[in-house]
Design an enzyme around this catalytic site. Structure first.
Site, PDB file in Angstrom:
ATOM      1  N   GLU A  20       8.172  -0.716  12.190  1.00  0.00           N
ATOM      2  CA  GLU A  20       9.205   0.322  12.296  1.00  0.00           C
ATOM      3  C   GLU A  20       8.456   1.611  12.581  1.00  0.00           C
ATOM      4  OE1 GLU A  20      11.044   3.314  11.689  1.00  0.00           O
ATOM      5  OE2 GLU A  20      11.439   2.838   9.593  1.00  0.00           O
ATOM      6  N   LYS A  61       0.863  -1.186   0.000  1.00  0.00           N
ATOM      7  CA  LYS A  61       0.000   0.000   0.000  1.00  0.00           C
ATOM      8  C   LYS A  61       0.898   1.235   0.000  1.00  0.00           C
ATOM      9  CE  LYS A  61      -1.771   2.740   2.932  1.00  0.00           C
ATOM     10  NZ  LYS A  61      -1.592   3.991   2.184  1.00  0.00           N
ATOM     11  N   CYS A  93      12.216   9.212  10.835  1.00  0.00           N
ATOM     12  CA  CYS A  93      12.006   8.599  12.157  1.00  0.00           C
ATOM     13  C   CYS A  93      13.281   8.611  12.980  1.00  0.00           C
ATOM     14  CB  CYS A  93      11.567   7.149  12.003  1.00  0.00           C
ATOM     15  SG  CYS A  93      10.053   6.994  11.108  1.00  0.00           S
ATOM     16  N   SER A 141       3.594   5.642  12.226  1.00  0.00           N
ATOM     17  CA  SER A 141       3.519   6.120  13.614  1.00  0.00           C
ATOM     18  C   SER A 141       3.254   4.962  14.586  1.00  0.00           C
ATOM     19  CB  SER A 141       2.397   7.153  13.747  1.00  0.00           C
ATOM     20  OG  SER A 141       1.153   6.494  13.667  1.00  0.00           O
ATOM     21  N   VAL A 160      -0.604   4.145  14.867  1.00  0.00           N
ATOM     22  CA  VAL A 160      -1.150   3.295  13.794  1.00  0.00           C
ATOM     23  C   VAL A 160      -0.581   1.882  13.911  1.00  0.00           C
ATOM     24  CG1 VAL A 160      -1.301   2.964  11.289  1.00  0.00           C
ATOM     25  CG2 VAL A 160      -1.587   5.246  12.257  1.00  0.00           C
ATOM     26  N   GLU A 210       7.673  13.367  19.319  1.00  0.00           N
ATOM     27  CA  GLU A 210       8.448  13.523  18.095  1.00  0.00           C
ATOM     28  C   GLU A 210       7.896  14.729  17.314  1.00  0.00           C
ATOM     29  OE1 GLU A 210       7.879  10.189  15.459  1.00  0.00           O
ATOM     30  OE2 GLU A 210       9.929  10.319  14.710  1.00  0.00           O
TER      31      GLU A 210
END
Ligand code: SIN
Length: 496
Positions: free
Chosen positions: A260, A183, A294, A239, A242, A392
């Site tokens: 990750e 996706k 990230c 994130s 999610v 973050e």
């Protein structure tokens, strides 16, 4: 506004790549993709649904039967061909990245090299998958293991590296013999689709790589990939919030997962560091992709003995940045991905100011350039009650926190719930060993602000997730170990 590409056929609009063909959404619906620098329409992409995604999963499941039987060397050749095609088309891929993500063209070219390097790396790993011969505990038995591909993999990738995150997942999946449904991110789908076109040209068999797009149906497709019985594994970059949701959904069919997730990287500069090296490292780590990675430094801790000197030199470098459209000559930093990102950055700046932080560079939105631009910002006098200390920012704001002792800063660094990357600068070998071992993160840069490398395992601990991408370990995430026990092997030799 079609991008100017050397090969315009790499720009795929209104179609996704399913079962080796370019197809529209069943509903015919599309969504718009806009250039984050100008706000202009780049093109439209299919608004896939769960049903459309089911077709892609079915194609991947059928393709798996044949693809799993290919030798490692055969899969290696396919990946190598795909790598070559990415390099041959690197200018066009970089153009697409800058157009839909906004990062400066030079950075986009760097990303294409980084992205392609995962195909190169895993083309080299594919033929080198070994099992074990294990001394059996039971007399007369012989035990061997083989490694098998897990099956169909659902891959969900983010917009901050439109090319590198898809290749870092597809590379090891294919090397292991898996098939994939990816996706693509709704903000940056065109790069993924161009890479899919190159898969086609590389001769990747139909159904092995499928790329689907959506903007509004993202939760629906996420649920499809995490609950479909034919999907064996899901790999997600995005994130932590999610990631948790996907993990919950995936529990219904016990999928293998790689997550990750978000980071909040501590970046520590000790008194004994080389200050210029630390400044260069902080610039590279904090402001790469305008702070939208990230692994970007999020909390910069500087020991009090060198705080003022570091802050001055660091601020001077940031003042020299040139913000603007990534296609323009000399631009060092582009826009953020959307205005929600600039708002979050602004909230963090305002919060720090309100609690006593001093903005020494930047600190404002840049409406003259567009709604997605934010001034690269440096804030001194940061304290642990400020939002940046625990959240973050994912934007171009560097908050400098003073500290006294090694123990104090390691405790501060480890106070985060997440633990993806961490960095520190020191010239004391004993301290380097001690602090590297004490920091609760998956990856550490010692005297460097850049740690990304296809050869190095990438991944986090704590709520930054689990699983490792790239490196010799990356392929293992897509393999099952099968144990084969041979009985009746201990009979005496026949004859005298
Ligand atoms: C990320 O931001 O998730 C990836 C960064 C990298 O690979 O360097």
């Amino acid at each position: 506004m079609a991008p100017k590409l050397n090969d315009p056929s790499l720009f795929k609009t209104d179609v996704c790549y399913v079962n080796g063909e370019w197809v529209k959404a069943g509903s015919g619906k599309t969504f718009e993709v806009h250039d984050p620098a100008t706000g202009k329409l780049i093109g439209t992409c299919p608004e896939f649904t769960a049903k459309d995604t089911d077709n892609a999963i079915a194609a991947a499941a059928t393709a798996f039967r044949e693809f799993r039987t290919k030798t490692g060397r055969e899969r290696s050749k396919l990946l190598r061909k795909w790598y070559d095609l990415m390099m041959e088309n690197s200018d066009d891929l970089a153009t697409l990245i800058t157009l839909e993500n906004g990062k400066p063209l030079a950075d986009a070219k760097g990303e294409v090299n980084y992205a392609a390097s995962f195909f190169e790396w895993f083309s080299e790993e594919a033929p080198r998958v070994y099992g074990d011969t294990i001394p059996a505990g039971v007399p007369g038995n012989r035990v061997v293991t083989i490694k098998e591909p897990v099956g169909v993999c659902g891959l969900i990738t983010p917009w901050n590296f439109p090319a590198a995150m898809i290749t870092r997942k597809i590379g090891p999946a294919l090397a292991a013999g898996c098939t994939t449904v990816c996706k693509a991110p709704g903000e940056t789908p065109f790069t993924s689709l161009a890479i899919a076109e190159l898969a086609h040209r590389a001769g990747i068999p139909k159904g092995v790589v499928n790329v689907v797009t959506t903007l509004n149906n993202t939760p629906e497709i996420g649920e499809t990939l995490t609950t479909h019985p034919a999907v064996q594994k899901v790999s997600f970059t995005g994130s932590t919030g999610v990631g948790k949701l996907l993990m919950k959904q995936a529990s219904s069919t016990l999928k293998i997962l790689s997550m990750e997730l978000g980071g909040n990287a501590p970046f520590i500069v000790f008194d004994d560091a080389d200050i210029d090296t630390a400044v260069a490292g902080a610039i590279a780590s904090k402001f790469r992709s305008s702070g939208q990675t990230c692994v970007c430094a999020n909390r910069i801790y500087v020991q009090k003995g060198i705080y003022d000197e570091f802050a001055e030199k660091f601020a001077e470098k940031v003042r020299a940045f040139k913000v603007g459209n990534g296609f323009e000559e000399g631009i060092t930093h582009g826009p953020l991905i959307h205005d929600r990102a600039t708002s979050k950055v602004d909230d963090h700046v305002k919060d720090a100011e309100k609690k006593g932080g001093k903005v020494v560079v930047g600190g404002q939105k840049m409406p003259d350039l567009g709604s997605n631009f934010y001034q690269p910002t440096v804030i001194t006098g940061m304290t642990k009650d400020m939002a940046i200390a625990s959240e973050e920012t994912f934007g171009p704001v560097a908050g400098l926190f003073p500290f006294d002792t090694e123990k104090e800063v390691v405790d501060l660094a480890n106070a985060a719930e997440v633990g993806l990357a961490g960095y520190f600068f020191s010239r004391d070998l004993e301290r380097i060993t001690r602090v590297a071992e004490a920091l609760e993160v998956g990856m550490i840069g010692v005297n460097t602000g850049l740690i990304s490398d296809p050869a190095a395992p990438f991944g986090g601990v704590k709520q930054s997730g689990f699983g490792r991408e790239g490196s010799k370990y990356g392929i293992e995430e897509y393999q099952n170990i099968k144990t084969i026990t041979y009985g009746g092997m201990g009979k005496p030799m026949q004859g005298s």
